[in-house]
Design an enzyme around this catalytic site. Structure first.
Site, PDB file in Angstrom:
ATOM      1  N   LYS A 164       1.792 -38.779 -41.250  1.00 28.68           N
ATOM      2  CA  LYS A 164       2.729 -38.501 -42.502  1.00 28.68           C
ATOM      3  C   LYS A 164       3.351 -37.172 -42.171  1.00 28.68           C
ATOM      4  CE  LYS A 164       0.521 -38.646 -46.714  1.00 28.68           C
ATOM      5  NZ  LYS A 164      -0.538 -38.121 -47.926  1.00 28.68           N
TER       6      LYS A 164
ATOM      7  N   GLN B 238     -14.390 -27.714 -37.317  1.00 27.80           N
ATOM      8  CA  GLN B 238     -15.010 -26.281 -36.392  1.00 27.80           C
ATOM      9  C   GLN B 238     -16.341 -26.754 -35.811  1.00 27.80           C
ATOM     10  OE1 GLN B 238     -15.190 -23.311 -39.345  1.00 27.80           O
ATOM     11  NE2 GLN B 238     -12.988 -23.005 -39.603  1.00 27.80           N
TER      12      GLN B 238
ATOM     13  N   GLY C 124     -18.310 -29.141 -34.942  1.00 28.98           N
ATOM     14  CA  GLY C 124     -18.338 -29.925 -33.546  1.00 28.98           C
ATOM     15  C   GLY C 124     -18.606 -31.453 -33.846  1.00 28.98           C
TER      16      GLY C 124
ATOM     17  N   GLU D  49     -26.531 -26.881 -37.327  1.00 27.00           N
ATOM     18  CA  GLU D  49     -25.958 -26.950 -38.518  1.00 27.00           C
ATOM     19  C   GLU D  49     -27.132 -27.329 -39.318  1.00 27.00           C
ATOM     20  OE1 GLU D  49     -22.274 -28.754 -38.812  1.00 27.00           O
ATOM     21  OE2 GLU D  49     -21.413 -27.485 -37.232  1.00 27.00           O
TER      22      GLU D  49
ATOM     23  N   ASP E 288      -3.955 -41.618 -50.726  1.00 28.15           N
ATOM     24  CA  ASP E 288      -3.007 -42.512 -51.009  1.00 28.15           C
ATOM     25  C   ASP E 288      -3.200 -43.790 -50.454  1.00 28.15           C
ATOM     26  OD1 ASP E 288      -0.408 -40.157 -49.987  1.00 28.15           O
ATOM     27  OD2 ASP E 288      -2.029 -41.059 -48.879  1.00 28.15           O
TER      28      ASP E 288
ATOM     29  N   HIS F 252     -17.993 -28.128 -49.493  1.00 28.78           N
ATOM     30  CA  HIS F 252     -18.669 -27.389 -48.464  1.00 28.78           C
ATOM     31  C   HIS F 252     -18.993 -25.996 -49.199  1.00 28.78           C
ATOM     32  CE1 HIS F 252     -19.041 -25.151 -44.833  1.00 28.78           C
ATOM     33  NE2 HIS F 252     -19.104 -26.482 -43.869  1.00 28.78           N
TER      34      HIS F 252
ATOM     35  N   ARG G 251     -26.017 -29.318 -47.627  1.00 33.78           N
ATOM     36  CA  ARG G 251     -24.722 -28.990 -47.802  1.00 33.78           C
ATOM     37  C   ARG G 251     -24.623 -29.076 -49.352  1.00 33.78           C
ATOM     38  NH1 ARG G 251     -19.895 -31.186 -44.105  1.00 33.78           N
ATOM     39  NH2 ARG G 251     -20.830 -29.746 -42.794  1.00 33.78           N
TER      40      ARG G 251
ATOM     41  N   HIS H 173     -14.458 -30.877 -49.430  1.00 32.08           N
ATOM     42  CA  HIS H 173     -14.316 -30.690 -47.825  1.00 32.08           C
ATOM     43  C   HIS H 173     -14.465 -32.256 -47.404  1.00 32.08           C
ATOM     44  CE1 HIS H 173     -14.935 -29.450 -43.791  1.00 32.08           C
ATOM     45  NE2 HIS H 173     -16.323 -30.158 -43.954  1.00 32.08           N
TER      46      HIS H 173
ATOM     47  N   ARG I  54     -23.046 -36.405 -46.763  1.00 31.31           N
ATOM     48  CA  ARG I  54     -23.054 -36.438 -45.328  1.00 31.31           C
ATOM     49  C   ARG I  54     -23.765 -35.240 -44.578  1.00 31.31           C
ATOM     50  NH1 ARG I  54     -19.544 -34.059 -41.602  1.00 31.31           N
ATOM     51  NH2 ARG I  54     -18.225 -33.323 -43.232  1.00 31.31           N
TER      52      ARG I  54
ATOM     53  N   SER J 184     -19.540 -36.671 -39.179  1.00 38.36           N
ATOM     54  CA  SER J 184     -18.139 -37.504 -39.529  1.00 38.36           C
ATOM     55  C   SER J 184     -17.228 -37.610 -38.074  1.00 38.36           C
ATOM     56  CB  SER J 184     -17.314 -36.673 -40.316  1.00 38.36           C
ATOM     57  OG  SER J 184     -17.074 -35.182 -40.375  1.00 38.36           O
TER      58      SER J 184
HETATM   59  C1  SIN Z   1     -18.458 -27.265 -40.282  1.00 36.69           C
HETATM   60  O1  SIN Z   1     -18.202 -26.641 -39.218  1.00 36.69           O
HETATM   61  O2  SIN Z   1     -19.266 -26.728 -41.246  1.00 36.69           O
HETATM   62  C2  SIN Z   1     -18.110 -28.543 -40.763  1.00 36.69           C
HETATM   63  C3  SIN Z   1     -18.588 -29.631 -39.983  1.00 36.69           C
HETATM   64  C4  SIN Z   1     -18.456 -30.782 -41.107  1.00 36.69           C
HETATM   65  O3  SIN Z   1     -17.646 -31.017 -41.799  1.00 36.69           O
HETATM   66  O4  SIN Z   1     -19.496 -31.516 -40.640  1.00 36.69           O
END
Ligand code: SIN
Length: 472
Positions: free
Chosen positions: A34, A46, A48, A105, A195, A216, A263, A322, A358, A363
């Site tokens: 786009k 960010q 990974g 994470e 869209d 997030h 999350r 997010h 998620r 992702s």
């Molecule tokens: C993050 O770095 O917190 C985002 C990673 C994600 O979206 O899973």
């Protein structure tokens, strides 16, 4: 113009699919994007890429994914996702991509998120894939329709330099990302506006899990751009604290895992605490300055631009939209139900791997795994469309008040279809969409179509599950 494969979207799902096709055939591939090629959500990832550490870790990765997803996941797809991650690791290594480490994470039982470029994993992967890409690229081109007849997609209609064109293809992959621009506060690339999902809805494609929109927990929303600055989960995974104005780690009042809860739980806890009148911050003072600067360079530099001297100063945070778990239903080959040559991969698709919420950094993995599945299926089937010419959709694309309505939609989605939902709030949002949807230019109408399905699904699901929380 006709290509063997047209890919809508220049994120990891699209680039990885293109790479496989280009490496294994002489089919022509066109990537349509786009704006600029890097205006994709995966560029901004960010944390990974989640990949099982080894064969033994697959079962635990599956378990973590399903727990985070509130057991709403498609188990078969999760198994494919996790098992494929081992092969992906090999492939990326063989292609010469180097991760610099593995981090943890939230809601992962062990560190298994592979990162590069400090907190710029998406950017590094994107740069690597773009360098290798042999596709034709059409940038600054907005797709506004798909040319569909009897379960076959013959191509796309797009706007480029204010002119409408049809581009024909034997196979089409939708890899256009999620819906960030539907919300007032979001972390997504500026182009991500739901869209293509709107077109899918209009054409009667099956969609699913539309009520599951992920927020997030740790986002710096005070920046002036519409894309808000993400503060990666890896910060909490490596020890950062969520605190209020008194320095209290209040998350433990909501979940015994505190900062490492999934999350949806952390976002809700922060939101509720804010609603009680508290201010919420991310405390990163446990990191040495030098370490922080090297490990999280994007965040370090961006916050310095706002005069926040990390790691010494606390960062004001809020949850923000997010990621979209809902999308266009696909099968194990990333093929869209009832279509012979139309695929979807990445955030636009609903594979069922994420369930109702998620797991962090699954992702990017999904983009790789299902982007490749689409590519393989295309090479296996080599579907060819017959020669047909379609009239170009003559709906007006832009109308005078579109911007005003887009902004109103963003407000109401944030307020009424956000972290905490009620029947009355959702009904008000639906009324708003119904009232205005017929006065909009086509491109804004497509967003409204997507929003309408999200709201309807949220109204329909009366119980709370994962990222969908009903106060009533
Ligand atoms: C993050 O770095 O917190 C985002 C990673 C994600 O979206 O899973």
């Amino acid at each position: 113009m006709k290509f063997d494969v047209v890919i809508i979207g220049s994120g990891i799902a699209g680039l990885w699919a293109a790479k496989y096709i280009n490496d294994n055939s002489d089919l022509s591939t066109l990537i349509i994007t786009k704006k600029e090629v890097w205006d994709a959500n995966s560029f901004y990832a960010q944390g990974g890429v989640t990949m099982a550490l080894d064969k033994e870790d697959v079962a635990l990765h599956i378990e973590d994914t399903i727990k985070a997803g509130s057991f709403h996941n498609n188990k078969e797809m999760v198994e494919i996702l996790s098992r494929s991650s081992l092969k992906l690791k090999e492939d990326l290594k063989n292609y010469g991509f180097k991760f610099e480490g593995v981090t943890r994470e939230a809601a992962h039982s062990v560190p298994r998120v592979y990162h590069a470029g400090g907190d710029a994993t998406g950017r590094e992967l994107h740069r690597f894939l773009i360098k290798k890409d042999k596709s034709y690229l059409l940038d600054n081109a907005s797709v506004f329709d798909l040319l569909i007849e009897d379960g076959v997609c013959y191509g796309v209609s797009l706007l480029k330099n204010n002119k409408k064109y049809n581009v024909y293809a034997n196979n089409i992959i939708l890899a256009s990302g999620g819906i960030g621009a539907l919300y007032k506060y979001d972390t997504n690339a500026r182009t991500i506006s739901g869209d293509i999902q709107g077109i899918a809805i209009e054409k009667g494609m099956e969609i699913n899990d539309m009520e599951f929109t992920q927020f997030h927990p740790t986002v710096f929303i005070q920046s002036k751009f519409s894309q808000k600055l993400l503060l990666t989960e890896a910060l909490r995974g490596e020890g950062a604290w969520v605190v209020d104005e008194e320095g209290k780690r209040f998350l433990f009042e909501y979940d015994e895992r505190g900062e490492l809860a999934s999350r949806d739980i952390v976002s809700r806890a922060i939101f509720m605490h804010q609603q009680k009148g508290h201010k919420v911050f991310l405390d990163v003072s446990m990191f040495e300055e030098e370490y922080f600067k090297n490990r999280f360079p994007t965040i370090f530099n961006k916050l310095r631009d706002y005069d926040i001297k990390v790691p010494f100063e606390k960062i004001p945070i809020s949850p923000a939209f997010h990621y979209f778990m809902g999308g266009i239903v696909v099968d194990v080959n990333a093929k869209i139900k009832n279509f012979k040559n139309l695929y979807a991969a990445g955030e636009v698709a609903n594979t069922g791997v994420h369930g109702a919420n998620r797991l962090a950094s699954n992702s990017t993995l999904e983009c790789f795994v299902f982007g490749r599945k689409a590519a393989r299926d295309i090479l296996k089937n080599r579907f060819k469309t017959d020669e047909r010419i379609f009239d170009i959709n003559d709906e007006i694309l832009f109308k005078e008040n579109d911007k005003k309505y887009k902004n109103m939609l963003r407000e109401i989605m944030w307020k009424n279809v956000g972290i905490i939902r009620t029947k009355d709030g959702l009904s008000e949002a639906l009324d708003f969409v119904e009232k205005h949807i017929d006065k909009l230019g086509r491109l804004t109408k497509l967003r409204f179509l997507t929003a309408r399905e999200i709201i309807k699904a949220a109204i329909k699901r009366k119980e709370s599950l994962g990222a969908h929380y009903r106060k009533d």
